[in-house]
Scaffold this active site. Sequence first.
Site, PDB file in Angstrom:
ATOM      1  CB  THR A 221      37.546 -44.193  55.348  1.00  0.00           C
ATOM      2  OG1 THR A 221      37.633 -43.171  54.362  1.00  0.00           O
ATOM      3  CG2 THR A 221      36.103 -44.304  55.820  1.00  0.00           C
TER       4      THR A 221
ATOM      5  CE  LYS B 247      34.851 -41.684  52.329  1.00  0.00           C
ATOM      6  NZ  LYS B 247      36.214 -42.210  52.268  1.00  0.00           N
TER       7      LYS B 247
ATOM      8  CE  LYS C 195      37.437 -48.925  55.854  1.00  0.00           C
ATOM      9  NZ  LYS C 195      38.561 -48.039  55.584  1.00  0.00           N
TER      10      LYS C 195
END
Lengths: 291, 291
Positions: free
Chosen positions: A98, A173, A241
Site C-alpha cells: 500500500t 485502496k 501510514k
Amino acid sequence: MAKVAFIGLGVMGFPMAGHLRQKGGHDVVVYNRTTAKAEAWVSQFGGALGKTPAEAAKDADFVFTCVGNDDDLRSVTTCPDGVLSSMKAGAILIDNTTASAEVARELAEAASGKGCGFIDAPVSGGQAGAENGVLTVMCGGDEETFAKAKPVIDAYARMVGLMGPVGSGQLTKMMNQICIAGVVQGLAEAIHFGKKAGLDIEKVVEVISKGAAGSWQMENRHKTMNAGTYDFGFAVDWMRKDLDIVLREAKRNGSTLPLTALVDQFYGDVQSMGGNRWDTSSLLARLERNK
Amino acid sequence: MAKVAFIGLGVMGFPMAGHLRQKGGHDVVVYNRTTAKAEAWVSQFGGALGKTPAEAAKDADFVFTCVGNDDDLRSVTTCPDGVLSSMKAGAILIDNTTASAEVARELAEAASGKGCGFIDAPVSGGQAGAENGVLTVMCGGDEETFAKAKPVIDAYARMVGLMGPVGSGQLTKMMNQICIAGVVQGLAEAIHFGKKAGLDIEKVVEVISKGAAGSWQMENRHKTMNAGTYDFGFAVDWMRKDLDIVLREAKRNGSTLPLTALVDQFYGDVQSMGGNRWDTSSLLARLERNK
C-alpha cells in the site's frame, strides 16, 4: 507455471508468496531484508532464495513486491540491486505494497524504460485473508499487462479488479481506508455510548446490524471491541501510514477529508497510549482512556 | 384482534397505522394534528377518527404515538386532551417517536400512575420500511408489557427487540444514529476523494463492498450519492433532531462523541445550503459545495 520472484516476506508477503508456490504451482525465488525469514520461507515452501532483490528477480516472468512504504519500495526496485536492475524485458512488476499513486506512476515509468510491465496491486483482507489466499486485490495498469498478471495474482486472491490506469489500485485502496476510518470511529463512539448507557452491546448489534447502521466492522469487530481486545493484525502504525498517503493525495487532488484527518489524529492518540501495534478498532480504547 | 389508537400520521405513522389495521386486523382509531391527513387515512383504511388524542385513545387496549419530538410527544400524551387523560387501566402506550430516553422514563411513570403500561419503541428502516411493514423496532420496557405489545407491533415490523428497561429502545436508536453518522461521512469523503481521483465509483464499490470498508450505506446509497441525488426520505432536519438527542444523552452519561458532534455540525452546513429535506447521504453535497 511461471518463474516468480517475491520481495518482502512480512505478515502479508510470507503467506502470499506461499500461495504462489503451492496454489499457483510457480517457481518462486524470494528475497527478504531479514534473511532469516527468507530462509524460514524456503524451508517451509521449498523455493529458492536470492541474496539481493536483483538476484531474486533476474529470471522471473513476474516480480512481486510487498514492503512497508514508498521508500522501502524504491529501495527494492529502482535503487542499485533493486529488481528493475535485473528484470528481463517482457517481465511484469506487481506491487502489493500500500503505497502512493505517485510512486506507482514512477515505477511504471521506470519499468517501461526496461521494457517491463507494471501493475500496482495493493490488497485488503488482512493477515487472515493473506493466510487463506482470499485477498481482494485492487489493480492499476493497462489491460494487456493486467490480463497476463491476473491468473498469477489469483493464487492469493478471491477478487482481483482492474480499477483503471497505473495508480488506480492505490487510489482505490485509499477510498477503502477512508471508509474504514469513518465506520470504525462511528462504531467506537456508538459502543462507548452504549456501554455508558448500560446497553447490552451484543443485543443492540443483533437488532441494528442488518439496517442502515450496519457494516462489516460492526458484524466482525463489535465483540472484540466490547471486550477491549485489539489484536486483529492490522496495526494502528500501518493505518497511520495509509492515512498519511490518503491525506497527501487528497491535498494533491483537491478533496477535503475532515473526518479522515480527525481520525488520523485520533490514531495518533492511540499511539501515545502505547497502541502502535493495536488494531484499527482500538479507537474505542482512546474514547475509554479516561474512564 | 385488539382496539388500537394511533396518534401521528406522518410519513412513518400513516403506513404503520395502515398495517395495524390491514395486516394486524385491529380496530384502529386515528388522530392527527392536521385533520385532513386523518380523514385521508380513514377513507383509505376504514377505521375511525378521534377529535383529540384523548378521544382516539379512550377505548383502546394499545395506544401508539409517532410524532416529531419530545414536546410533540408530551402534547399528545401528558398534556390536557392527551392520551393518558383517557386511557383505561391495563392499556399499553407504545411510543414510536425517536425521542429522548428521559421523556420515555417520564411517560412510563405517568402511564404507571394511571395503571397503564409503557414501551418506548423507536423504529428504523425509513419510509420504505414503514410502507412495507418491515421496520426494526427497538423496545424498552418490562418483559410482561413487552410480551403483550410485541404481537401487535409485529404488524409493521420485521424485527422487534426488547433492549432493556424503559428508555433502552431510545438508547439503542441513538447507537444506530451514531453509527450512521460515521459511516455516511466516511463514505461521503471516500466518494468525494474517488471522484477527484478520477476513479469509477461503481467499480470501486463492486471490489471493496464485501470487505472491511463495507456497509449498508455503501451498498444502498453509493449510486445515488455518486449521482448527487438526495431524496431518500430520512431528512437532514430529522437527523439533526436525533443527533441533538444523542449529544444531550452523551453529556448526561459522560461519553465523548467527537465524530458525532462534528457530523452534526456538517449537517448544519447542509441546512445552510438549503438541504433541510435532503436525505442524510447529502453530506457528500457539503464536501462538493465548492467544486
